[in-house]
Every structure is written in C-alpha cells, then in structure tokens.
Design a protein around this motif. Sequence first.
Motif, PDB file in Angstrom:
ATOM      1  N   ALA A  24     -13.404   0.427   4.257  1.00 40.92           N
ATOM      2  CA  ALA A  24     -13.016  -0.614   5.438  1.00 40.92           C
ATOM      3  C   ALA A  24     -12.403  -0.350   6.346  1.00 40.92           C
ATOM      4  O   ALA A  24     -12.388  -0.626   7.771  1.00 40.92           O
ATOM      5  N   GLU A  25     -10.968   0.660   6.292  1.00 33.33           N
ATOM      6  CA  GLU A  25     -10.347   1.076   7.137  1.00 33.33           C
ATOM      7  C   GLU A  25     -10.988   2.073   8.075  1.00 33.33           C
ATOM      8  O   GLU A  25     -10.520   1.962   8.963  1.00 33.33           O
ATOM      9  N   VAL A  40       0.917   4.482   2.688  1.00 32.49           N
ATOM     10  CA  VAL A  40       1.677   3.359   2.172  1.00 32.49           C
ATOM     11  C   VAL A  40       0.982   1.821   2.468  1.00 32.49           C
ATOM     12  O   VAL A  40       0.560   1.211   1.646  1.00 32.49           O
ATOM     13  N   HIS A  41       0.350   1.699   3.608  1.00 34.36           N
ATOM     14  CA  HIS A  41      -0.680   0.978   4.108  1.00 34.36           C
ATOM     15  C   HIS A  41      -1.747   0.694   3.347  1.00 34.36           C
ATOM     16  O   HIS A  41      -2.106  -0.319   2.998  1.00 34.36           O
ATOM     17  N   THR A  42      -2.540   1.843   3.024  1.00 37.57           N
ATOM     18  CA  THR A  42      -3.638   2.018   2.082  1.00 37.57           C
ATOM     19  C   THR A  42      -3.328   1.262   0.685  1.00 37.57           C
ATOM     20  O   THR A  42      -3.779   0.528   0.006  1.00 37.57           O
ATOM     21  N   ILE A  43      -2.043   1.830   0.209  1.00 37.05           N
ATOM     22  CA  ILE A  43      -1.802   1.390  -1.365  1.00 37.05           C
ATOM     23  C   ILE A  43      -1.479  -0.029  -1.357  1.00 37.05           C
ATOM     24  O   ILE A  43      -1.778  -0.624  -2.220  1.00 37.05           O
ATOM     25  N   VAL A  44      -0.601  -0.416  -0.056  1.00 36.62           N
ATOM     26  CA  VAL A  44      -0.262  -1.927  -0.259  1.00 36.62           C
ATOM     27  C   VAL A  44      -1.372  -2.821  -0.198  1.00 36.62           C
ATOM     28  O   VAL A  44      -1.636  -3.800  -0.816  1.00 36.62           O
ATOM     29  N   ARG A  45      -2.534  -2.405   0.648  1.00 35.45           N
ATOM     30  CA  ARG A  45      -3.957  -3.290   0.548  1.00 35.45           C
ATOM     31  C   ARG A  45      -4.478  -3.336  -0.845  1.00 35.45           C
ATOM     32  O   ARG A  45      -4.921  -4.190  -1.262  1.00 35.45           O
ATOM     33  N   VAL A  46      -4.536  -2.042  -1.321  1.00 35.03           N
ATOM     34  CA  VAL A  46      -5.317  -1.909  -2.705  1.00 35.03           C
ATOM     35  C   VAL A  46      -4.270  -2.882  -3.661  1.00 35.03           C
ATOM     36  O   VAL A  46      -4.764  -3.419  -4.533  1.00 35.03           O
ATOM     37  N   GLY A  47      -3.153  -2.689  -3.574  1.00 37.37           N
ATOM     38  CA  GLY A  47      -2.291  -3.486  -4.539  1.00 37.37           C
ATOM     39  C   GLY A  47      -2.308  -5.019  -4.423  1.00 37.37           C
ATOM     40  O   GLY A  47      -2.576  -5.633  -5.298  1.00 37.37           O
ATOM     41  N   GLY A  50      -8.293   5.745   5.208  1.00 40.05           N
ATOM     42  CA  GLY A  50      -9.795   5.784   5.845  1.00 40.05           C
ATOM     43  C   GLY A  50      -9.612   5.779   7.332  1.00 40.05           C
ATOM     44  O   GLY A  50     -10.376   6.745   7.795  1.00 40.05           O
ATOM     45  N   HIS A  51      -8.786   5.297   8.078  1.00 43.73           N
ATOM     46  CA  HIS A  51      -8.609   5.501   9.534  1.00 43.73           C
ATOM     47  C   HIS A  51      -8.250   6.678   9.853  1.00 43.73           C
ATOM     48  O   HIS A  51      -8.786   7.342  10.815  1.00 43.73           O
ATOM     49  N   ARG A  52      -7.416   7.559   9.132  1.00 43.35           N
ATOM     50  CA  ARG A  52      -6.872   8.728   9.453  1.00 43.35           C
ATOM     51  C   ARG A  52      -8.320   9.784   9.238  1.00 43.35           C
ATOM     52  O   ARG A  52      -8.631  10.688  10.204  1.00 43.35           O
ATOM     53  N   MET A 106       1.964  11.378   7.565  1.00 42.30           N
ATOM     54  CA  MET A 106       0.898  10.648   6.460  1.00 42.30           C
ATOM     55  C   MET A 106       1.368   9.565   5.813  1.00 42.30           C
ATOM     56  O   MET A 106       0.627   8.876   5.271  1.00 42.30           O
ATOM     57  N   THR A 107       3.022   9.455   5.701  1.00 41.68           N
ATOM     58  CA  THR A 107       3.513   8.519   4.911  1.00 41.68           C
ATOM     59  C   THR A 107       3.052   7.053   5.294  1.00 41.68           C
ATOM     60  O   THR A 107       2.727   6.159   4.294  1.00 41.68           O
ATOM     61  N   GLY A 108       3.021   6.724   6.475  1.00 42.21           N
ATOM     62  CA  GLY A 108       2.688   5.406   6.861  1.00 42.21           C
ATOM     63  C   GLY A 108       1.292   5.096   6.485  1.00 42.21           C
ATOM     64  O   GLY A 108       0.965   3.961   5.902  1.00 42.21           O
ATOM     65  N   ASP A 109       0.312   5.845   6.613  1.00 39.05           N
ATOM     66  CA  ASP A 109      -1.092   5.523   6.340  1.00 39.05           C
ATOM     67  C   ASP A 109      -1.391   5.587   4.799  1.00 39.05           C
ATOM     68  O   ASP A 109      -1.847   4.500   4.361  1.00 39.05           O
TER      69      ASP A 109
END
Length: 296
Positions: free
Chosen positions: A239-240, A103-110, A250-252, A98-101
């Motif tokens: 959106a994901e 991180v990607h969500t947190i980065v987009r929010v950031g 979201g994609h997950r 789950m780490t990648g998912d």
Amino acid sequence: MHNSAFPFAGLGSTLRRFEAEMKRAITPGCRLGILVRYVVDAVANPKVKRVIELAIGPLLLLALWWVAFKGQLVNKDLLPSPIDTLRDTISSIAAGKMTGDIVHTIVRVGYSILIAVVAGVPIGIVLGAKDAIYRSVEFLVDFFRSTPATAMFPLFLLLFGLGDIAKIAVAAFAAWLVIVFNVAYGVMNARQTRILAARSMGASSLRIFKDVIFYETLPQTFVGLRTAVSLALVVIIVAEMFIGATDGIGHRIIDAQISYSLTEMYGSILVAGAMGYGLNFMLLTIERSLIHWSGK
C-alpha cells in the motif's frame, strides 16, 4: 556465567584463558591443538551452536548473492554488490535516514493488528463456540480469506481516500480474517476431555470458557496472530508503494526503484524482510514464554 541466556556469556574469561595457553605453547603444533580444542568446545556449546545455525541462513543468502554478482548471472546493472548494499544500508540506518520510514511502517502495522485483534478475537470465539453459527458464515470467511488483499485496494480507496486510514483498514481487514479463522478453529478444537472434566466438577459455562477453552485456544490464536502480522506487513508495504504514501519502507523501495538507486532499493527490501522476521521472532518468543504448556 556459562548458564546465562546470553550465548557469549563468559567470553572474556575464555579469551584470556585461550591467550594464556597460546603464550605457554612452545611449538606451532601445540598452538594448533589448543586452537582446535577451543573451536570444538565452542561449537559443542548448545547456545553457540544455535547462534551458528541462525547465522547460516543469512550467510547463505549473501553467498548466493555474491556468486550471482561476481559471476554476472544477473545483469550487473540490475544487481549491485552485496557488500556495497550492506555498507550503504548500514550507513543510512546509522545516519537515521531510514528511521522515519521504519517507524511509520511499524506504526501502521501496529494499528492494523490492534484493530484486527480487538475485532477478530471476540467474533472468532462466538463462531467457534457454536458449530451452526460457524457453518452459516463459513463461506463468507473462506471467500474473503481467499481473496487477495491487494484486490481490495480500490474498494478501500473509495471508502477511505488516499490517507493512512485506507492503508491501515485494508491491512486490518486482511489480518482480521486470519485471526477470526484461527481463533474459531482453536475454540472448535479445544480438547473435549478437559471440557467434560470441568463440566463434571460442576463448573459453569463461563468458568469452563475462562479456565479451559481460553487456554486451549491460545496456541492456535498465536499461530493466527503471527500469520496476521506477516500479512499486515506485506499489505502495508504494498500500500505504501502504490497508495499515495510519502513515507514508509514501501515508499522508500518504490522511490529508490524509480530513481534507479539500486543499493538503496535492495537495502530497503532487506530491511523490510528483517522487520517481518523480527516481528515474527518477537511474537514467537512471547508465545513460548506465555504458552510453555502447549501440547502437554
């Protein structure tokens, strides 16, 4: 050690003392009395009491989930066991699946919050500083603030395509409106007595803003910031799910739903909720440390 911010500081020495007293106790009644005394002392500790209060909510959720599962209040093919869900989720997190998912969500929010803050705070200050300016654009701010961000997806897709830019842009737009409104509201409601006091001492407009209005606005700004972060997370996750994402929580979630992997779907939803709670808690902690004078 007992005055530490960590609620379980001194736990080791307390346990050793408890074990020593239990060994010296002769009868079961004495041991029960010692146990009750230590439990009462632990619950009376404000920090331990706070931890217990924080744990009640999650435990209540799991209890209701367990009752619904065991009592088959919901179709068993649609609601997995909470124990199985937590076990699979913890295993996925421990294995790094789950780490990648996350991180990607947190980065987009950031990114979306950074854009919203940089663009929203100055505009909010300008709007709040002059009532006439705010009244002239109040309809636009309230109109778009009241429009569901998800309704803007088609427009942002046309403007930015299917990539990350569209997801970040629509989340930034939604968060920006919240920040603009709260900053403007904070400036307009700054305590006039302090402004008048500074003005009577000959302070310039810039000095009044820097030393009075800015600090008066901070509490309301943080309220807007916490709301904006929560809203940005919701928008990003939605959106994901639906805007051509290949990663993210979201994609997950939607991928697990399509493949009928229920424990993964429910686990991802729990992780999304934990992310939102964690971000809000982080900002609340920063707010309390920076604005400890609020309301005084």
